[in-house]
Design a protein around this motif. Structure first.
Motif, PDB file in Angstrom:
ATOM      1  N   HIS A  59       0.856  -1.203   0.000  1.00  0.00           N
ATOM      2  CA  HIS A  59       0.000   0.000   0.000  1.00  0.00           C
ATOM      3  C   HIS A  59       0.888   1.248   0.000  1.00  0.00           C
ATOM      4  CE1 HIS A  59      -3.141   2.844   1.031  1.00  0.00           C
ATOM      5  NE2 HIS A  59      -2.437   3.211   2.076  1.00  0.00           N
TER       6      HIS A  59
ATOM      7  N   SER B  65       4.544   0.285   4.787  1.00  0.00           N
ATOM      8  CA  SER B  65       3.366  -0.204   5.533  1.00  0.00           C
ATOM      9  C   SER B  65       3.751  -1.342   6.478  1.00  0.00           C
ATOM     10  CB  SER B  65       2.301  -0.717   4.563  1.00  0.00           C
ATOM     11  OG  SER B  65       1.632   0.344   3.940  1.00  0.00           O
TER      12      SER B  65
ATOM     13  N   ASP C 147      -3.768   0.302   6.337  1.00  0.00           N
ATOM     14  CA  ASP C 147      -4.519   0.322   5.069  1.00  0.00           C
ATOM     15  C   ASP C 147      -4.125  -0.848   4.174  1.00  0.00           C
ATOM     16  OD1 ASP C 147      -5.732   2.599   5.924  1.00  0.00           O
ATOM     17  OD2 ASP C 147      -4.757   3.948   4.510  1.00  0.00           O
ATOM     18  N   HIS C 148      -3.397  -1.822   4.739  1.00  0.00           N
ATOM     19  CA  HIS C 148      -2.979  -2.973   3.942  1.00  0.00           C
ATOM     20  C   HIS C 148      -4.177  -3.844   3.569  1.00  0.00           C
ATOM     21  CE1 HIS C 148      -0.752  -6.404   2.564  1.00  0.00           C
ATOM     22  NE2 HIS C 148      -1.084  -7.146   3.593  1.00  0.00           N
TER      23      HIS C 148
ATOM     24  N   CYS D  95      -7.924  -6.332  -0.322  1.00  0.00           N
ATOM     25  CA  CYS D  95      -6.547  -5.891  -0.515  1.00  0.00           C
ATOM     26  C   CYS D  95      -6.620  -5.114  -1.826  1.00  0.00           C
ATOM     27  CB  CYS D  95      -5.663  -7.140  -0.621  1.00  0.00           C
ATOM     28  SG  CYS D  95      -3.935  -6.817  -0.950  1.00  0.00           S
TER      29      CYS D  95
ATOM     30  N   TYR E 210      -6.600   1.457  -4.134  1.00  0.00           N
ATOM     31  CA  TYR E 210      -6.050   2.292  -3.057  1.00  0.00           C
ATOM     32  C   TYR E 210      -4.609   1.913  -2.727  1.00  0.00           C
ATOM     33  CZ  TYR E 210     -10.777   3.997  -2.373  1.00  0.00           C
ATOM     34  OH  TYR E 210     -11.996   4.578  -2.569  1.00  0.00           O
ATOM     35  N   CYS E 211      -3.907   1.353  -3.701  1.00  0.00           N
ATOM     36  CA  CYS E 211      -2.494   1.029  -3.493  1.00  0.00           C
ATOM     37  C   CYS E 211      -1.658   2.188  -4.033  1.00  0.00           C
ATOM     38  CB  CYS E 211      -2.139  -0.268  -4.238  1.00  0.00           C
ATOM     39  SG  CYS E 211      -0.387  -0.673  -4.101  1.00  0.00           S
TER      40      CYS E 211
ATOM     41  N   GLN F 207       2.251  -5.763  -2.395  1.00  0.00           N
ATOM     42  CA  GLN F 207       1.145  -5.848  -1.435  1.00  0.00           C
ATOM     43  C   GLN F 207       0.574  -7.271  -1.413  1.00  0.00           C
ATOM     44  OE1 GLN F 207      -1.577  -2.580  -1.694  1.00  0.00           O
ATOM     45  NE2 GLN F 207      -2.971  -3.403  -0.156  1.00  0.00           N
TER      46      GLN F 207
END
Ligand code: SF4
Length: 276
Positions: free
Chosen positions: A188, A192, A208-209, A221, A225-226, A233
């Protein structure tokens, strides 16, 4: 509800009996009734990062006696609480308090709140602050100064909190308190990390992972939003598959309780999905 809502999800994730999403904003779909419901709605009002929720004089009578933090679960290594008082700087991210036998640890940071600080002081103060990644550092300077406690962040995200006293390096897990370890989960963002309380029926603070989607009943996942590297990730998610997680407590998205054996199945389902 006034026009300030930034659609962060804090209110409906905390109090789904009264608040719900509606396109790009939140709305109240049912007014609270009774003392307990009024208190929940009042806490959601307190948690909102932009004061978008308005209370009538009648509902203000439900003001909770203690407010945040509110208890979430017990583990042999500590009690876990949700801190509320979300910050706009972290787009309403959740922060969590672990009240452990060797001291208290804050996982991610709420907006500065004197009432919350008083409650935490009465619960034993803070020994450390864990910053799971660069987005959710909020008012870390004020919290660290108020409690004289040290902050931990991964060195790859350290520019978001350059004053942090401890930098995590590499990809190996590291214990920071009794029963509490930090697991680097790059993806992310480059820095992270997740925090894991306990080993059996553990509590995973996932930043937020990873989070739970209550409507679809799946672990998310998210590539959308990565902000760094989605392949990394996915590799970081594979690292978590072997864990025995009971509670998932993310910064954004819904929290979730997994019955025995459900965690691994949920991770495998998500891995299948994201790997096509
Ligand atoms: S907590 Fe506030 S800003 Fe966030 S969705 Fe609810 S009303 Fe909107």
């Amino acid at each position: 509800m006034n026009g300030r809502c930034i659609n962060c999800g804090t209110c409906w994730q905390f109090d789904p009996q009264h608040f719900a999403p509606a396109r790009s904003t939140a709305h109240v779909f049912r007014q609270p009734s009774g003392d307990w419901e009024l208190q929940q709605a009042q806490l959601a009002l307190q948690a909102c990062p932009v004061a978008a929720i308005q209370a009538t004089p009648a509902s203000s009578r439900g003001r909770p006696k203690h407010g945040f933090p509110v208890w979430v679960t017990s583990h042999e290594h500590g009690e876990v609480f949700y801190c509320g008082w979300a910050s706009r700087k972290s787009f309403g991210a959740c922060s969590w308090l672990v009240q452990g036998s060797t001291g208290n640890v804050l996982i991610d940071v709420p907006r500065w709140s004197a009432p919350l600080a008083r409650r935490i002081r009465a619960m034993g103060g803070l020994n450390a602050i864990v910053l799971t990644h660069r987005d959710d550092v909020a008012d870390h300077q004020q919290w660290s100064r108020a409690f004289g406690c040290e902050r931990v962040i991964h060195c790859a995200d350290a520019d978001a909190a350059p004053e942090a006293e401890h930098l995590l390096e590499g990809r190996d897990s590291r214990a920071i308190a009794s029963g509490l370890q930090l697991i680097p989960t790059p993806g992310h963002t480059a820095g992270s990390i997740c925090a894991l309380l306990g080993e059996q029926q553990a509590v995973l603070f996932s930043g937020d992972h990873l989070w739970w989607n209550r409507d679809r009943q799946v672990l998310v996942c998210s590539e959308a939003y990565c902000w760094w590297d989605f392949h990394e990730q996915i590799r970081s998610l594979q690292k978590l598959e072997h864990l025995d997680v009971a509670w998932l407590l993310p910064a954004h998205g819904h929290r979730h309780f997994f019955e025995a054996g459900e965690w691994r199945k949920a991770v495998q389902q998500t891995l299948q999905w994201v790997m096509g």
